[in-house]
Design an enzyme around this catalytic site. Structure first.
Site: not given
Length: 350
Positions: A175, A207
């Site tokens: 991720d 993010e």
């Protein structure tokens, strides 16, 4: 794809510390893209013009991983730390980490008590991270500083990419290095002379700490349509909270909603139609527990029709995430089909 992802996982890159990942991506993307730039927040933005007129497409995958920052060096030489992103206190104990100093990497382990002492402790208590510490083998603060450790240094999990069974992989930072690998492979493999429009490949920063890079990148591009490519938690293991709606090995997850986005219906239905045309398995993702770069991408200017292709992943934000190579390949096929489906006047109404 495996060696590309292996390279990306081996590079450290917590939020605001993505520079090693960004340098690798910028160099590699520059071999194929029409242009590459790195903006003030560290986003790497590559672009490729298709052979025919058409819409401007923005694709985004984030470079940062969850990690930590050194916030204190104890007199004993042990390190206290702060979180960078959504780490789970339950999985930290005794894990191997790397402290990234100006002098190079320093190995460490998140300390815990011996199991022999559990009878003197509360077995049910989850230790909050502010009670935890990292042991780097220093005997005192001076030795830790001599090893190069300073306040503000980043810390990442140390797990390399490893095979897990015949068609899966285990490692940290999938991720969203898996999404970054997918975007790079798409840039390298597609014949853009046959495509309509212009494609921006955004490798975003920060993010995991608030979709910050995607917001800045979106303001620069002015896309007609956008897709985020990210991992999403698989819900196919026996925990009571899991409902089995997203399975590892079940193919691309096409997002309908999360807490940051209700996907544009036309974009979502177009992705579903393409998956059916290709004979790809697919899953509809409805999960309010996460957000992606799409949460900022869709809000730019007058609004951008936005969707998400999600790569199923087990044990997200843990030191040992698990993905399926078949899912990754099918996500790549779906993304390529989406770009190839663009025509001069393609639009996605709200």
């Amino acid at each position: 794809m495996k060696e590309l992802l292996r390279d990306l996982v081996a590079l450290p890159g917590c939020g605001a510390f993505e520079q090693p990942v960004g340098r690798y991506i910028a160099e590699r993307a520059g071999r194929r893209a029409d242009g590459v730039q790195t903006d003030g927040l560290g986003n790497v933005i590559a672009w490729k013009q298709g052979g025919r007129p058409g819409p401007t497409v923005m694709l985004s995958a984030h470079m940062d991983e969850v990690g930590f920052m050194v916030r204190k060096i104890e007199p004993s030489g042990l390190l206290r730390f702060e979180k960078l992103g959504g780490n789970d206190d339950r999985v930290m104990l005794s894990e191997h980490v790397i402290v990234h100093t100006q002098n190079g990497p320093v190995q460490g382990v998140v300390g815990t008590i011996s199991c022999h002492m559990l009878k003197f402790d509360d077995r049910t208590r989850v230790r909050p991270y502010r009670d935890l510490y990292i042991d780097i083998g220093a005997s005192d603060r001076a030795e830790a500083e001599q090893m190069g450790v300073q306040l503000g240094d980043s810390v990442t999990w140390a797990t390399p990419l490893q095979d897990l069974g015949p068609h899966r992989a285990m490692g940290h930072a999938f991720d969203d290095r898996a999404g970054c690998a997918l975007l790079l492979a798409t840039l390298e493999e597609l014949d853009f002379s046959q495509l309509c429009g212009k494609v921006y490949f955004v490798f975003s920063t920060q993010e995991e700490v608030g979709l910050r890079g995607a917001r800045v990148a979106s303001q620069q591009i002015g896309a007609d349509v956008a897709l985020a490519v990210d991992t999403t938690p698989a819900s196919d293991t026996p925990e009571p909270v899991n409902d089995g709606t997203v399975r590892l090995g079940g193919g691309p997850a096409i997002k309908a909603m999360d807490h940051s986005l209700i996907a544009n219906v036309a974009v979502r239905r177009h992705l579903v139609a393409l998956a059916k045309q290709l004979g790809l398995p697919y899953q509809i993702e409805i999960f309010p527990g996460i957000g992606t770069d799409a949460g900022e991408m869709h809000k730019e200017k007058a609004g951008v029709p936005t969707g998400v292709i999600s790569i199923p992943s087990r044990y997200a934000h843990c030191p040992h995430e698990v993905i399926d190579w078949g899912d990754l390949d099918q996500c790549k096929q779906l993304l390529a089909a989406f770009l190839q489906s663009m025509e001069e006047n393609t639009s996605f109404p709200g």
